[in-house]
Design a protein around this motif. Structure first.
Motif, mmCIF file in Angstrom:
data_model
loop_
_atom_site.group_PDB
_atom_site.id
_atom_site.type_symbol
_atom_site.label_atom_id
_atom_site.label_comp_id
_atom_site.label_asym_id
_atom_site.label_seq_id
_atom_site.Cartn_x
_atom_site.Cartn_y
_atom_site.Cartn_z
ATOM 1 N N ALA A 138 0.851 -1.186 0.000
ATOM 2 C CA ALA A 138 0.000 0.000 0.000
ATOM 3 C C ALA A 138 0.890 1.241 0.000
ATOM 4 N N VAL A 139 0.670 2.128 -0.966
ATOM 5 C CA VAL A 139 1.436 3.372 -1.078
ATOM 6 C C VAL A 139 0.507 4.532 -0.731
ATOM 7 N N PRO A 140 0.908 5.436 0.182
ATOM 8 C CA PRO A 140 0.027 6.533 0.612
ATOM 9 C C PRO A 140 0.003 7.700 -0.364
ATOM 10 N N SER A 141 -0.345 7.427 -1.606
ATOM 11 C CA SER A 141 -0.448 8.457 -2.637
ATOM 12 C C SER A 141 -1.130 7.846 -3.854
ATOM 13 N N LEU A 142 -1.713 8.714 -4.691
ATOM 14 C CA LEU A 142 -2.252 8.247 -5.968
ATOM 15 C C LEU A 142 -1.164 8.142 -7.020
ATOM 16 N N PHE A 143 0.030 8.689 -6.706
ATOM 17 C CA PHE A 143 1.155 8.686 -7.635
ATOM 18 C C PHE A 143 2.360 8.060 -6.953
ATOM 19 N N PRO A 144 2.431 6.721 -6.934
ATOM 20 C CA PRO A 144 3.540 6.042 -6.263
ATOM 21 C C PRO A 144 4.887 6.490 -6.818
ATOM 22 N N GLU A 157 4.245 19.157 -0.435
ATOM 23 C CA GLU A 157 5.200 20.154 -0.938
ATOM 24 C C GLU A 157 4.833 20.626 -2.342
ATOM 25 N N ARG A 158 4.242 19.748 -3.123
ATOM 26 C CA ARG A 158 3.859 20.115 -4.487
ATOM 27 C C ARG A 158 2.522 20.857 -4.544
ATOM 28 N N GLY A 159 1.878 21.002 -3.400
ATOM 29 C CA GLY A 159 0.603 21.704 -3.368
ATOM 30 C C GLY A 159 -0.529 20.944 -4.016
ATOM 31 N N MET A 160 -0.430 19.630 -4.014
ATOM 32 C CA MET A 160 -1.472 18.819 -4.640
ATOM 33 C C MET A 160 -2.774 18.903 -3.850
ATOM 34 N N LYS A 161 -3.879 18.815 -4.549
ATOM 35 C CA LYS A 161 -5.193 18.921 -3.924
ATOM 36 C C LYS A 161 -5.770 17.558 -3.540
ATOM 37 N N ARG A 185 -8.878 13.838 -0.143
ATOM 38 C CA ARG A 185 -8.739 15.262 -0.407
ATOM 39 C C ARG A 185 -7.748 15.893 0.571
ATOM 40 N N ILE A 186 -6.855 16.718 0.048
ATOM 41 C CA ILE A 186 -5.918 17.456 0.898
ATOM 42 C C ILE A 186 -6.551 18.810 1.212
ATOM 43 N N GLU A 187 -6.978 18.972 2.451
ATOM 44 C CA GLU A 187 -7.637 20.209 2.864
ATOM 45 C C GLU A 187 -6.608 21.327 3.057
ATOM 46 N N GLU A 188 -7.079 22.541 2.918
ATOM 47 C CA GLU A 188 -6.211 23.703 3.079
ATOM 48 C C GLU A 188 -5.598 23.721 4.478
ATOM 49 N N GLY A 189 -4.287 23.890 4.556
ATOM 50 C CA GLY A 189 -3.612 23.965 5.842
ATOM 51 C C GLY A 189 -3.384 22.627 6.521
ATOM 52 N N MET A 190 -3.652 21.552 5.836
ATOM 53 C CA MET A 190 -3.493 20.214 6.412
ATOM 54 C C MET A 190 -2.026 19.934 6.707
ATOM 55 N N GLU A 194 -1.866 15.005 9.836
ATOM 56 C CA GLU A 194 -3.307 14.955 9.565
ATOM 57 C C GLU A 194 -3.598 14.231 8.259
ATOM 58 N N LEU A 195 -2.787 14.499 7.245
ATOM 59 C CA LEU A 195 -2.985 13.820 5.962
ATOM 60 C C LEU A 195 -2.684 12.331 6.095
ATOM 61 N N GLU A 196 -1.640 11.994 6.817
ATOM 62 C CA GLU A 196 -1.290 10.580 7.006
ATOM 63 C C GLU A 196 -2.411 9.836 7.726
#
Length: 230
Positions: A138-144, A157-161, A185-190, A194-196
């Motif tokens: 399992a990779v924690p991204s849509l873009f391994p 860091e890339r500002g992905m949404k 979804r990556i919320e503003e200021g996350m 929190e994202l993990e």
């Protein structure tokens, strides 16, 4: 330190019936195929816990191997009656030998698939060649990215949404054919933590769903190296 493995391949036979007109009728024996999973961990083994809760009569976890003797996931596995094995630090002095030992242990337990659950050492050919298109990650991204890359930090860091979870097969070339994905979804200021956390919540739902697809025999790797779901 080891417990009994969860689930066993079994054979159910129907009794011979005496029928007044047809004499003896022997019903055929029905083989029940149980998909057997091995798990690699180095720490808590959160996915192991999520998957173990969803196990049914079609699949079982037969062995959990850890690179860390004090991993919390070992104790949790033993509580559920799953056989465990911890490998010494000295064995990892030669990663190729370590992977050969791991592959041999999974073969001994007749594992069909291997689940990589926050396992720290890099996977080598000893395991990957023994279980082609059978090692799940399992990779924690849509873009391994590359194995070991902090893709959560990269996405922030890339500002992905959107981020998410990708469950794929591991190959000698790294992250291989993708089995399933789910967006987060990556919320503003996350923050990274929190994202993990949000990603792990999705991962703990998606991984058992993939295990179910495998148990149903619906996952196929096509000739072009892509996964199709029947």
């Amino acid at each position: 330190m080891t417990g009994e493995a969860m689930g066993l391949n079994g054979v159910i036979s129907s009794p011979i019936s005496n029928l007044p007109n047809d004499g003896l009728l022997q019903k055929s024996m029905q083989q029940i195929s149980v998909l057997r999973f091995g798990v690699l961990i180095s720490g808590v083994g959160d996915n192991l816990q999520a998957i173990a809760k969803k196990l049914n009569n079609e699949c079982s976890i037969v062995l959990v191997i850890s690179s860390n003797a004090s991993a919390i996931g070992l104790a949790r596995a033993e509580e559920k009656g799953i056989q465990t094995l911890s490998l010494s630090d000295a064995l990892y002095d030669d990663p190729l030998i370590a992977d050969q030992v791991i592959a041999a242990e999974f073969r001994r337990c007749k594992a069909d698939y291997i689940i990589v659950d926050d396992y720290k050492p890099a996977l080598k050919e000893g395991l990957l060649l023994s279980f082609p298109y059978k090692v799940l990650c399992a990779v924690p991204s849509l873009f391994p990215g590359e194995p070991g890359e902090d893709v959560i930090a990269r996405d922030l860091e890339r500002g992905m949404k959107m981020s998410g979870v990708t469950i794929c097969f591991e190959t000698l070339g790294g992250h291989g054919p993708i089995i399933a994905q789910e967006a987060v979804r990556i919320e503003e200021g996350m923050t990274r933590d929190e994202l993990e956390t949000a990603i792990h919540e999705v991962e703990h739902v998606l991984y058992p769903q993939v295990i179910e697809l495998l148990a149903e025999g619906r996952v196929q790797v096509d000739a072009d190296g892509r996964v199709s779901i029947a």
